[in-house]
Design an enzyme around this catalytic site. Structure first.
Site, PDB file in Angstrom:
ATOM      1  N   GLN A 124     -44.576  15.915  -0.686  1.00  0.00           N
ATOM      2  CA  GLN A 124     -45.337  16.552  -1.771  1.00  0.00           C
ATOM      3  C   GLN A 124     -46.622  17.208  -1.250  1.00  0.00           C
ATOM      4  OE1 GLN A 124     -44.790  17.418  -4.874  1.00  0.00           O
ATOM      5  NE2 GLN A 124     -42.727  16.578  -4.938  1.00  0.00           N
ATOM      6  N   SER A 125     -46.593  17.736  -0.033  1.00  0.00           N
ATOM      7  CA  SER A 125     -47.789  18.337   0.560  1.00  0.00           C
ATOM      8  C   SER A 125     -48.298  19.532  -0.248  1.00  0.00           C
ATOM      9  CB  SER A 125     -47.457  18.800   1.988  1.00  0.00           C
ATOM     10  OG  SER A 125     -48.462  19.670   2.471  1.00  0.00           O
ATOM     11  N   ASN A 126     -49.572  19.472  -0.603  1.00  0.00           N
ATOM     12  CA  ASN A 126     -50.224  20.614  -1.256  1.00  0.00           C
ATOM     13  C   ASN A 126     -50.463  21.722  -0.254  1.00  0.00           C
ATOM     14  OD1 ASN A 126     -50.723  19.213  -3.828  1.00  0.00           O
ATOM     15  ND2 ASN A 126     -52.040  17.928  -2.553  1.00  0.00           N
ATOM     16  N   CYS A 180     -48.664  22.514   2.289  1.00  0.00           N
ATOM     17  CA  CYS A 180     -47.422  23.264   2.528  1.00  0.00           C
ATOM     18  C   CYS A 180     -47.149  24.226   1.371  1.00  0.00           C
ATOM     19  CB  CYS A 180     -46.249  22.306   2.747  1.00  0.00           C
ATOM     20  SG  CYS A 180     -46.360  21.460   4.349  1.00  0.00           S
TER      21      CYS A 180
END
Ligand SMILES: *Cc1c(COP(=O)(O)O)cnc(C)c1O
Length: 320
Positions: free
Chosen positions: A71-73, A75
């Site tokens: 759930q990387s912001n 990325c």
């Protein structure tokens, strides 16, 4: 001057939080709205990417490759940036692939990013391999390290701090989520340059204090060198609190869920379940414990992340 491409929505507002402050016994609170920086949901990576993109363009990049948790912001913001500038995007995500893409992953897909899933332990190795394959395939890849926390990326938060000073809202404390260290390092470097009298407290999301202090200090010193500044900081000069790591990265505690609810119900504001929820839970706990003096003014620096609220794994937790 460090080269920069401008696409962020700046300056971000600073807003008072009177209802939340009153609910916490009269705390004097403000929020810096870096959840509104732009790139599809905003967040702190947008400011860093203004400098990173300039560097990538100078290198002739045609594909951005970066890395993070599922759930990387960072990325998601990189994927949006690549779409906007007509670049390819490859994301190496560690963690479980979701059957139904949700939250940031849904957006990564919408932006047309290629996603490669792997286990956390093999992430760096996979990243290197993906980069080499893209290079051989003639895609002119440019590798953005975790969280865009390079000395160049940190300049996003040097200028952010200068923006804050120009807004004329005087505070005694800045409280901010801190993980790959670039945000806190940029803020610190600018605060040292300006001789600012306040304190910057980083709430560690996933590292013991000593590790994070070292990384912040390294980044401050490397970034200072790039602009020919004599500023030098030691790890002990970096204020980090690591008492809120809980059960680990991306696992929200009941205190964090309470913090997300308090911001929502008293101020109509959204936090996120990984970073700002943790930092806000720390802020609230520290206020309740009397860590800050009653007259002190506190700025909570919102670093974004709200698309993760809509991730499958957090939705039910928050809806209870
Ligand atoms: C990446 C991120 C952070 C941490 O910032 P660093 O510069 O990596 O320390 C904080 N909040 C959100 C929402 C993030 O996405």
């Amino acid at each position: 001057m460090i080269p920069r491409v401008r696409f962020a929505h700046l300056p971000t507002p600073i807003e008072p939080l009177p209802r939340l402050g009153a609910a916490l016994g009269g705390a004097r609170l403000w929020v810096k709205r870096d959840d509104l920086t732009g790139l599809a949901g905003g967040g702190n990576k947008t400011r860093k990417l203004e400098y990173i993109l300039a560097e990538a363009q100078a290198n002739g990049a045609r594909t951005l490759i970066t890395v993070g948790a599922v759930q990387s912001n960072h990325c998601r913001q990189t994927a949006a940036l690549a779409a906007r500038y007509g670049l390819g995007c490859i994301l190496v995500l560690s963690g479980e692939r979701e059957d139904q893409p949700s939250g940031n992953v849904l957006l990564d897909r919408l932006f047309g990013a290629e996603i490669i899933y792997c286990a956390a332990e093999e992430r760096n190795q996979v990243l290197q391999q993906v980069f080499e394959e893209a290079w051989v395939a003639g895609k002119r890849p440019y590798l953005i390290p975790l969280g865009a926390s390079t000395p160049v990326g940190a300049f996003g938060y040097v200028t952010a701090f200068e923006e804050f000073l120009n807004q004329g809202v005087e505070v005694d404390w800045i409280v901010v989520a801190s993980s790959s260290a670039g945000t806190q390092a940029g803020l610190m470097l600018a605060a040292l340059k300006a001789g600012w009298a306040g304190k910057i407290l980083g709430i560690s999301i996933d590292h013991p204090a000593a590790e994070l202090q070292l990384r912040v200090a390294e980044l401050v010193n490397e970034a200072a060198e790039r602009i020919g500044s004599k500023i030098h900081c030691q790890p002990v000069d970096v204020m980090v609190n690591d008492q809120y790591l809980g059960k680990g990265y991306g696992i929200p505690s009941s205190e964090e869920i309470e913090a997300i609810r308090l911001f929502a119900r008293y101020e109509g504001l959204l936090l996120d379940p990984v970073y700002t929820g943790r930092a806000a839970a720390a802020l609230i706990d520290l206020i309740r414990k009397g860590y800050f003096k009653p007259q002190e003014r506190i700025l909570f620096w919102h670093t974004g992340g709200t698309p993760a609220l809509f991730a499958e794994r957090y939705r039910l937790l928050l809806a209870e």
